[in-house]
Design an enzyme around this catalytic site. Structure first.
Site, PDB file in Angstrom:
ATOM      1  N   HIS A  84      47.233 -18.625 -33.727  1.00  0.00           N
ATOM      2  CA  HIS A  84      46.030 -18.023 -33.142  1.00  0.00           C
ATOM      3  C   HIS A  84      45.464 -17.049 -34.166  1.00  0.00           C
ATOM      4  CE1 HIS A  84      43.289 -16.648 -29.994  1.00  0.00           C
ATOM      5  NE2 HIS A  84      43.491 -15.423 -30.459  1.00  0.00           N
ATOM      6  N   VAL A  85      44.236 -17.307 -34.616  1.00  0.00           N
ATOM      7  CA  VAL A  85      43.594 -16.503 -35.652  1.00  0.00           C
ATOM      8  C   VAL A  85      42.601 -15.541 -35.010  1.00  0.00           C
ATOM      9  CG1 VAL A  85      42.159 -16.547 -37.717  1.00  0.00           C
ATOM     10  CG2 VAL A  85      43.825 -18.384 -37.326  1.00  0.00           C
ATOM     11  N   THR A  86      42.635 -14.288 -35.461  1.00  0.00           N
ATOM     12  CA  THR A  86      41.657 -13.314 -34.989  1.00  0.00           C
ATOM     13  C   THR A  86      41.389 -12.292 -36.085  1.00  0.00           C
ATOM     14  OG1 THR A  86      41.064 -11.869 -33.132  1.00  0.00           O
ATOM     15  CG2 THR A  86      43.299 -11.665 -33.997  1.00  0.00           C
ATOM     16  N   GLY A  93      42.791  -4.341 -29.257  1.00  0.00           N
ATOM     17  CA  GLY A  93      42.647  -4.840 -27.893  1.00  0.00           C
ATOM     18  C   GLY A  93      43.810  -5.714 -27.472  1.00  0.00           C
ATOM     19  N   LEU A 101      44.655 -12.683 -24.861  1.00  0.00           N
ATOM     20  CA  LEU A 101      44.004 -12.962 -23.586  1.00  0.00           C
ATOM     21  C   LEU A 101      43.032 -14.131 -23.689  1.00  0.00           C
ATOM     22  CD1 LEU A 101      43.143  -9.275 -22.590  1.00  0.00           C
ATOM     23  CD2 LEU A 101      45.110 -10.636 -21.812  1.00  0.00           C
ATOM     24  N   ARG A 124      32.440 -23.110 -23.513  1.00  0.00           N
ATOM     25  CA  ARG A 124      33.822 -23.032 -23.056  1.00  0.00           C
ATOM     26  C   ARG A 124      33.936 -22.292 -21.724  1.00  0.00           C
ATOM     27  NH1 ARG A 124      38.336 -23.578 -26.783  1.00  0.00           N
ATOM     28  NH2 ARG A 124      37.649 -24.739 -28.598  1.00  0.00           N
ATOM     29  N   GLU A 237      43.714 -29.182 -31.088  1.00  0.00           N
ATOM     30  CA  GLU A 237      43.757 -27.857 -30.497  1.00  0.00           C
ATOM     31  C   GLU A 237      44.668 -27.890 -29.272  1.00  0.00           C
ATOM     32  OE1 GLU A 237      40.517 -24.461 -29.351  1.00  0.00           O
ATOM     33  OE2 GLU A 237      40.132 -26.456 -28.547  1.00  0.00           O
TER      34      GLU A 237
END
Length: 291
Positions: A84-86, A93, A101, A124, A237
């Protein structure tokens, strides 16, 4: 015993523990071939030993309908890595919530730096996972490869309709990658019919292969894993019904020491514990070997 300088477990880093190169096939010399040739009357029969490659080929059994190059060894789908990339500015957060989340249901899910294009995010939120009443946005999106197309667009600065213009303009080193496995991120919810879903491509692309529920997802990922030549996991995915607690991820990968220190400070500030590993190839254009 040698240790990985990037923070990965022993044997999992392709740089510190490079895979052993296969031995070249044995090529019999002319003299050896001559000694292995037996003449009986007018019949000459060669008894030269087979090469290792020939023995391996002889031991394989063709499977009807399977294309050349497909893998035949069964895989453990539960052990497949997910990512999971952010952006690092979104880390506060995530740490405050104690989990990654989904996009809906919690104001804390609103990212400080949004990578998703508005149209893609709206789709989405409104589109349902096939066969369910659950919006795609109620799932946490996970990549199945560090060379995933959407992440590669960020690393190379390549425009992508799923991403904001700002996302591809920012340096890839400003991002962090949460790393887990299919089993760890899904947790004990395997039996729930809509706890997990997967698409052969981005979930927002209509018409492509899409499965819901563990049994169907497992079969699809197993099929994709066999297609060795087409790198299908670069497009696929996995969707896990959120939230996904931080402890379900085995580590957080970063591009350099500066970002590593910042992540560790953020973890310490909220009393959270997580392994942080520096692995530059994942953040460079064109990607690198899976660690």
């Amino acid at each position: 015993m040698a240790e990985c300088i990037h923070g990965f477990d022993d044997g999992l880093c392709a740089i510190c523990f490079p895979p052993k190169q296969p031995e070249p096939p044995e090529i019999p010399t002319r003299a050896a071939s001559a000694r292995a040739t037996t003449t009986r009357g007018s019949t000459t029969r060669s008894t030269a030993p087979r090469t290792r490659g020939a023995r391996a080929a002889a031991g394989r059994t063709a499977v009807p309908g399977r294309r050349a190059g497909e893998l035949t060894t069964p895989i453990d789908v539960r052990a497949l890595r997910v990512y999971h990339v952010t952006h690092i500015d979104n880390l506060a957060g995530i740490l405050g919530a104690g989990a990654v989340l989904p996009d809906v249901g919690d104001p804390a899910a609103t990212p400080a730096v949004d990578l998703a294009a508005p149209a893609a995010r709206d789709f989405r939120r409104s589109a349902h996972v096939p066969g369910t009443d659950t919006a795609i946005a109620e799932y946490v999106p996970l990549l199945l490869s560090t060379n995933a197309d959407v992440w590669d667009a960020v690393r190379s600065g390549r425009p992508d309709p799923r991403l904001t213009a700002e996302a591809v303009e920012r340096p890839a080193a400003e991002h962090v990658v949460f790393v887990g496995s299919v089993a760890s991120t899904l947790g004990p919810r395997e039996a729930q019919p809509d706890a997990v879903a997967a698409g052969a491509s981005d979930a927002a692309i209509a018409g492509d292969e899409f499965e819901v529920g563990w049994d169907a997802v497992e079969r699809m990922l197993r099929r994709l894993a066999r297609l060795e030549e087409s790198a299908p996991f670069d497009r696929a995915e996995l969707l896990v019904r959120g939230p996904v607690p931080l402890e379900r991820f085995s580590l957080i990968a970063v591009a350099n020491d500066r970002v590593r220190d910042r992540v560790r400070q953020a973890l310490s500030a909220v009393g959270a514990k997580a392994k942080v590993a520096v692995y530059p190839p994942w953040f460079q254009p064109g990607g690198g070997a899976e660690a």
